[in-house]
Design a protein around this motif. Structure first.
Motif, PDB file in Angstrom:
ATOM      1  N   ALA A  23       0.983  -1.115  -0.104  1.00 21.01           N
ATOM      2  CA  ALA A  23      -0.009  -0.012   0.107  1.00 21.01           C
ATOM      3  C   ALA A  23       0.930   1.099   0.262  1.00 21.01           C
ATOM      4  N   LEU A  24       0.353   2.313   0.102  1.00 21.03           N
ATOM      5  CA  LEU A  24       1.095   3.621   0.199  1.00 21.03           C
ATOM      6  C   LEU A  24       1.063   3.924   1.899  1.00 21.03           C
ATOM      7  N   SER A  25       2.127   4.713   2.113  1.00 21.37           N
ATOM      8  CA  SER A  25       2.532   4.918   3.668  1.00 21.37           C
ATOM      9  C   SER A  25       1.384   6.062   4.193  1.00 21.37           C
ATOM     10  N   SER A  26       0.890   6.790   3.312  1.00 22.48           N
ATOM     11  CA  SER A  26       0.133   7.879   3.844  1.00 22.48           C
ATOM     12  C   SER A  26      -0.834   8.283   2.521  1.00 22.48           C
ATOM     13  N   VAL A  27      -2.006   8.937   2.905  1.00 23.41           N
ATOM     14  CA  VAL A  27      -2.833   9.437   2.101  1.00 23.41           C
ATOM     15  C   VAL A  27      -3.690  10.571   2.680  1.00 23.41           C
TER      16      VAL A  27
END
Length: 710
Positions: free
Chosen positions: A26-30
């Motif tokens: 996934a991405l670390s932050s959104v």
């Protein structure tokens, strides 16, 4: 849901693990500074095809916060060359199902571990807990494709895009992360294909921290005070006189209900403690080193009422001016000594107050800095991190921001967004910029974690701030403006704060001072800077070592060469106080207090014992100190406060000594008594200059055992 998963697993019999598993992350932050309540954000599951030619279906299992987020849509990105990463020409099908109230249960070890790097294994051993009140939900998404080709790409890109909405009714500013629990795989025959889970698997959701806020307030809190009383910050509308009280949390953050404030209002702001704790607070905070430091200041002033040599901050002088006549004189010392030697004398309940009614008492409160900032539209300042040396940076403020009557060299402290609040050192100025040296790396600006990151722009190695400045160098308003030469201009501290529009979220950093707390063992700290180094101005290191904020601050500063304490001119040392259990053979018992000054010149010592007044009674204290010393012992309701101090700072005690012996009588037959005395935290020692000494006890509980109890 658990039963459904178990049944599904028993139906699968064909197992064929891929040699080139697809990788997932996934991405670390959104989200970020543009995400407001009611707005949407994308959560993305990425995949690296890794030349895999066998996998034809994946099951994505993720956990999210259903109370704050609502699912809007789920979509795959398609095939390679068309914005996606699946093989060209694939027939693709996607479905998903939501399971509210479920939480993934992680098993980290054993044969049933479900947090391995193999997502298919994690699926096989997945466990969940259900609760009607849980804020979590499990979202399962199945992606199936038919093709004869292998995955076309060997680098990460988007596979599935989940669109969520931050609920408009949400009141939170921080959220639990979205967790990618696993991605399981199947091949064309229905057998399992292994997958590879790579970091990050947890995605932080951040929002505009300014949204819906007038102000973010924080107190430079001394945990020694917080441990004695609940604290609140008062916001009083100066027009309507209506007031709101907001609780102070353990880290000093003020828990503000923004809905109780209004836009463009001026508030009188101040820290308050519980009225009913007034005696507890001042009996603990005002001790012998406060008096001895003030006494040493007074005696060093000479024949004229000029400043002495012991009190080196305006805050200390203001705290010592008990009679409020803007000078340190003989009228201050008796009241300080009365509080040290007695109890409950310095501060008393207002005559109209009913004890136990739950009132609040205000403390002198200032804004922490004399230059404050709010976000704006013009870059009026910029920083050059570490430009002087590591940890020492340059700050430049546009000369046009200084109003008439305010000179750049008058500014001694600054609150720069939430990036830095503290002292600054004026260096120079020209027609364009005022230059300051700041003992900070400005980490929140450089790493992007500032709440106001949208108003900070990196320009090569510099960072520009879209900040509006306000300057207030009044000693009644700014803690940073107080010096040893202007403290006596303080009439009474008044902190005024004006709200802007909703979403302005101005930073309000506060400092406070207890009356008589000369060494600030329970008050906010005075921090100065010179040559790029910070110094906390204190001679009360033993007390402050129990203060969490003090320890956190000093851990980030250069240490004193004398040991792991603080970069002050005074090296913290201690004396030993030795006590012993007593066997009672009669109706009286004497408790000796033995000391070893460990090479220090002790000018004062104060202790406090608590005892059961139904079993023993305090009779007297026998002292063995020089004749020039003042001796005190006062007992009240099972507490005896006792000590002595060198009145003229001329005859200190050194070496081993037994300065006190406390005499008690038993209530009833002494040989049958079974009780104890406890040493309270209200203890203090000072050297002959008023500097606080540590007190090391060999015991904190003295047992009194009657002979018949053996």
């Amino acid at each position: 849901m658990k039963k459904f998963l178990v049944l599904l697993l028993t139906l699968v019999s064909l197992v064929s693990y891929s040699q080139n598993p697809i990788k997932f992350r996934a991405l670390s932050s959104v989200g970020g500074a543009t995400l407001n309540r009611g707005g949407t954000f994308e959560y993305i599951v990425q995949a690296n095809g890794n030349s895999n030619a066998t996998t034809r279906q994946v099951l994505v299992d993720m956990q999210y916060d259903k109370d704050n987020f609502e699912l809007v849509s789920v979509a795959h990105t398609g095939t390679g060359g068309n914005g996606g990463i699946l093989p060209g020409g694939s027939t693709i099908n996607l479905s998903y199902y939501d399971y509210p109230g479920y939480t993934f249960t992680t098993v980290s070890s054993g044969n049933s571990a479900n947090n391995t790097t193999n997502g298919t294994t994690n699926y096989q051993y997945a466990q969940y807990a259900f609760s009607n009140t849980s804020a979590n939900a499990i979202l399962r998404t199945t992606l199936t494709w038919s093709t004869t080709a292998a995955m076309p790409y060997t680098s990460y890109d988007k596979l599935i895009v989940f669109t969520f909405r931050l609920k408009a009714a949400s009141t939170a500013y921080t959220f639990n992360p979205i967790k990618l629990n696993f991605v399981a795989g199947w091949n064309v025959t229905g057998g399992w294909d292994n997958t590879l889970m790579e970091s990050p698997l947890s995605t932080a959701i951040t929002m505009n921290q300014n949204f819906g806020k007038f102000v973010s307030a924080k107190v430079d809190l001394n945990s020694n005070l917080y441990n004695l009383s609940s604290l609140k910050v008062l916001f009083r509308d100066t027009l309507t006189n209506q007031a709101q009280l907001f609780s102070v949390l353990a880290d000093g953050t003020v828990d503000i209900n923004q809905g109780l404030l209004a836009a463009n209002k001026v508030y009188d702001v101040g820290l308050m403690h519980e009225m009913d704790k007034i005696h507890t607070i001042y009996n603990s905070a005002i001790t012998i080193s406060d008096f001895s430091t003030a006494q040493a200041e007074f005696t060093s002033m000479g024949l004229t009422a000029t400043k002495g040599v012991n009190l080196n901050t305006g805050q200390a002088l203001y705290a010592a001016d008990i009679n409020r006549n803007q000078k340190i004189d003989g009228g201050d010392l008796p009241r300080l000594l009365g509080q040290v030697a007695g109890k409950d004398t310095l501060m008393t309940f207002p005559t109209s107050y009913t004890v136990g009614s739950g009132g609040w008492m205000g403390l002198p409160t200032w804004r922490a800095a004399d230059a404050t900032t709010t976000w704006g539209q013009v870059e009026w300042a910029y920083i050059s991190p570490n430009s002087y040396s590591t940890g020492v940076s340059a700050l430049r403020i546009d000369m046009r921001e200084f109003p008439a009557g305010t000179l750049p060299n008058q500014i001694k402290s600054i609150q720069l967004f939430d990036v830095y609040t503290g002292p600054i050192e004026y260096m120079s100025e020209d027609a364009t910029w005022a230059l300051y040296k700041v003992p900070s790396t400005f980490a929140k600006a450089t790493d992007g974690t500032s709440t106001y990151a949208a108003y900070i722009r990196q320009n090569t190695t510099d960072y520009s701030f879209r900040a509006e400045f306000e300057f207030n160098t009044s000693v009644n308003n700014s803690w940073g403006a107080i010096t040893t030469s202007n403290w006596n201009n303080i009439t009474y501290p008044k902190t005024y704060f004006k709200t802007g529009t909703l979403g302005a979220n101005a930073v309000l950093d506060l400092k406070y001072l207890l009356w008589g707390d000369v060494n600030r063992s329970h008050s906010s700290q005075v921090v100065t800077t010179s040559g790029g180094s910070s110094t906390i101005q204190t001679n009360a290191i033993p007390s402050l070592q129990m203060n969490m904020a003090f320890n956190e601050t000093t851990s980030k500063m250069s240490m004193a060469s004398t040991g792991p304490y603080i970069n002050t001119n005074f090296a913290y040392t201690s004396i030993d106080v030795n006590l012993a259990n007593q066997t009672v053979t009669g109706n009286t018992v004497e408790i000796p207090v033995n000391i070893d000054t460990k090479g220090n010149s002790m000018g004062g010592l104060q202790l406090e014992f608590t005892y059961d007044p139904t079993k023993i009674k305090f009779e007297e204290m026998i002292s063995n100190v020089p004749n020039s010393w003042f001796v005190f012992a006062n007992a009240k309701e099972g507490v005896v406060k006792f000590g002595a101090l060198d009145q003229n700072n001329s005859n200190p005690i050194k070496g081993t000594n037994m300065p006190f012996k406390l005499k008690f009588s038993t209530i009833g037959n002494g040989v049958d008594v079974l009780t104890s005395l406890k040493v309270s935290q209200t203890m203090d020692a000072a050297d002959n200059k008023g500097n606080q000494l540590g007190v090391v006890l060999n015991m904190t509980n003295i047992k009194l055992t009657g002979y018949n109890n053996f």
